[in-house]
Design a protein around this motif. Sequence first.
Motif, PDB file in Angstrom:
ATOM      1  N   SER A   4       0.816  -1.215   0.000  1.00 48.57           N
ATOM      2  CA  SER A   4       0.000   0.000   0.000  1.00 48.57           C
ATOM      3  C   SER A   4       0.852   1.269   0.000  1.00 48.57           C
ATOM      4  O   SER A   4       0.363   2.354  -0.305  1.00 48.57           O
ATOM      5  CB  SER A   4      -0.940   0.008   1.199  1.00 48.57           C
ATOM      6  N   LYS A   9      -5.050   1.353  -2.876  1.00 48.94           N
ATOM      7  CA  LYS A   9      -6.024   0.269  -2.893  1.00 48.94           C
ATOM      8  C   LYS A   9      -7.103   0.539  -3.936  1.00 48.94           C
ATOM      9  O   LYS A   9      -7.497   1.685  -4.153  1.00 48.94           O
ATOM     10  CB  LYS A   9      -6.665   0.107  -1.522  1.00 48.94           C
ATOM     11  N   PRO A  10      -7.633  -0.521  -4.583  1.00 54.97           N
ATOM     12  CA  PRO A  10      -8.753  -0.349  -5.524  1.00 54.97           C
ATOM     13  C   PRO A  10      -9.973   0.228  -4.826  1.00 54.97           C
ATOM     14  O   PRO A  10     -10.115   0.103  -3.597  1.00 54.97           O
ATOM     15  CB  PRO A  10      -9.008  -1.772  -6.024  1.00 54.97           C
ATOM     16  N   THR A  11     -10.852   0.841  -5.603  1.00 60.56           N
ATOM     17  CA  THR A  11     -12.043   1.469  -5.020  1.00 60.56           C
ATOM     18  C   THR A  11     -13.066   0.440  -4.544  1.00 60.56           C
ATOM     19  O   THR A  11     -13.966   0.768  -3.787  1.00 60.56           O
ATOM     20  CB  THR A  11     -12.715   2.394  -6.050  1.00 60.56           C
ATOM     21  N   ILE A  12     -12.955  -0.789  -5.006  1.00 62.43           N
ATOM     22  CA  ILE A  12     -13.868  -1.848  -4.599  1.00 62.43           C
ATOM     23  C   ILE A  12     -13.057  -3.136  -4.443  1.00 62.43           C
ATOM     24  O   ILE A  12     -12.097  -3.366  -5.186  1.00 62.43           O
ATOM     25  CB  ILE A  12     -14.995  -2.030  -5.641  1.00 62.43           C
ATOM     26  N   SER A  13     -13.407  -3.964  -3.488  1.00 61.67           N
ATOM     27  CA  SER A  13     -12.659  -5.198  -3.288  1.00 61.67           C
ATOM     28  C   SER A  13     -13.045  -6.229  -4.349  1.00 61.67           C
ATOM     29  O   SER A  13     -14.159  -6.192  -4.885  1.00 61.67           O
ATOM     30  CB  SER A  13     -12.923  -5.770  -1.892  1.00 61.67           C
ATOM     31  N   PHE A  14     -12.133  -7.131  -4.632  1.00 62.26           N
ATOM     32  CA  PHE A  14     -12.391  -8.165  -5.637  1.00 62.26           C
ATOM     33  C   PHE A  14     -13.596  -9.014  -5.239  1.00 62.26           C
ATOM     34  O   PHE A  14     -14.455  -9.325  -6.061  1.00 62.26           O
ATOM     35  CB  PHE A  14     -11.144  -9.033  -5.803  1.00 62.26           C
ATOM     36  N   GLU A  15     -13.691  -9.370  -3.960  1.00 60.98           N
ATOM     37  CA  GLU A  15     -14.780 -10.219  -3.489  1.00 60.98           C
ATOM     38  C   GLU A  15     -16.143  -9.549  -3.665  1.00 60.98           C
ATOM     39  O   GLU A  15     -17.132 -10.195  -4.028  1.00 60.98           O
ATOM     40  CB  GLU A  15     -14.572 -10.589  -2.015  1.00 60.98           C
ATOM     41  N   SER A  16     -16.212  -8.240  -3.434  1.00 61.79           N
ATOM     42  CA  SER A  16     -17.508  -7.561  -3.478  1.00 61.79           C
ATOM     43  C   SER A  16     -18.056  -7.427  -4.894  1.00 61.79           C
ATOM     44  O   SER A  16     -19.268  -7.236  -5.070  1.00 61.79           O
ATOM     45  CB  SER A  16     -17.401  -6.178  -2.834  1.00 61.79           C
ATOM     46  N   GLU A 178     -16.989  -0.465 -11.504  1.00 62.40           N
ATOM     47  CA  GLU A 178     -15.864  -0.669 -10.585  1.00 62.40           C
ATOM     48  C   GLU A 178     -15.039  -1.901 -10.937  1.00 62.40           C
ATOM     49  O   GLU A 178     -13.890  -2.031 -10.527  1.00 62.40           O
ATOM     50  CB  GLU A 178     -16.369  -0.800  -9.141  1.00 62.40           C
ATOM     51  N   GLU A 181     -11.086  -2.426 -12.698  1.00 65.23           N
ATOM     52  CA  GLU A 181      -9.777  -2.608 -12.075  1.00 65.23           C
ATOM     53  C   GLU A 181      -9.353  -4.071 -12.027  1.00 65.23           C
ATOM     54  O   GLU A 181      -8.186  -4.372 -11.843  1.00 65.23           O
ATOM     55  CB  GLU A 181      -9.786  -2.018 -10.662  1.00 65.23           C
ATOM     56  N   TYR A 182     -10.321  -4.975 -12.189  1.00 59.39           N
ATOM     57  CA  TYR A 182     -10.032  -6.405 -12.117  1.00 59.39           C
ATOM     58  C   TYR A 182     -10.371  -7.120 -13.430  1.00 59.39           C
ATOM     59  O   TYR A 182     -10.438  -8.346 -13.463  1.00 59.39           O
ATOM     60  CB  TYR A 182     -10.843  -7.054 -10.993  1.00 59.39           C
TER      61      TYR A 182
END
Length: 201
Positions: A4, A9-16, A178, A181-182
Motif C-alpha cells: 500500500s 487500494k482499488p475502489t472496490i474489493s475483488f470479493e464484493s 468498478e 480494475e479487475y
Amino acid sequence: MKLSEFIAKPTISFESIFEQDIQLYSFTIPCQSLFTPNFEIEKDKHPPILSEIIATLNQVHSPTLYWFETETAEEVMHLNEALNQFRLLQKSDDPNRRVVPAVNRKFLNKSLEPSKILYVGKRHEGHRKRDGLTNISGRMVIHFGYYPKGTTQGLQLAHWCTTYTGTLRLKVIALPNEAKEYLELLEKTLAKQLRPLCGQH
C-alpha cells in the motif's frame, strides 16, 4: 514495508464485485446468414443479426466479458477445425489476410470434460470516438469480420463459418464500472473455467 506504500487500494474489493448486479445478453448467430463483406463497395454493410447486436450493445458503456459457445462439444470442435483450416490457408504476405486468434493449447486437457466454448474475451468501458460505437459493439464488428482492417485480430466469422449449420451463441456480461480494475483477472478466471479452444489467456 507494505504494498500500500506504493499502490493505492482499488475502489472496490475483488470479493464484493461478485455481489454486484450484472446484465447478461445472449444472441443466437445464424452463421449461414453472414456474408463475406466487399469493403471496396460497402464497408459499413452488416447482416441483420450484427446490426441487432450493435444496436443492443451500443447501450452498454460498462466493462464487459463475453464468449462464443455452441450447444455441444462436437459442434465447437467442428467450428474450431474450420477456423484452423482458414488459419492455415492464409498467407502472411496476402494484403487481404484476416488475423484470427491463436490456438489455445493451454486448455487442451483430454482428461477434462470437452469444452463448448470457442472464444472468451473482455472489453473495457466507454465508446470509440471515430464511429460512436461502444467498445463492446465495436469489438463485435471485428469478430464478425466486418471491420475493413484485417490486421486487427478477431474471430472474423464471416470469412470462414458461413457453411456452419449448428447453433453459435454470443453471451455478453455487462459488469459494474468498478470491475474495470479487475477486468483482466476476471477474464483469465472465466477462461480457465470455460476453456475456450482459441485465444490466449
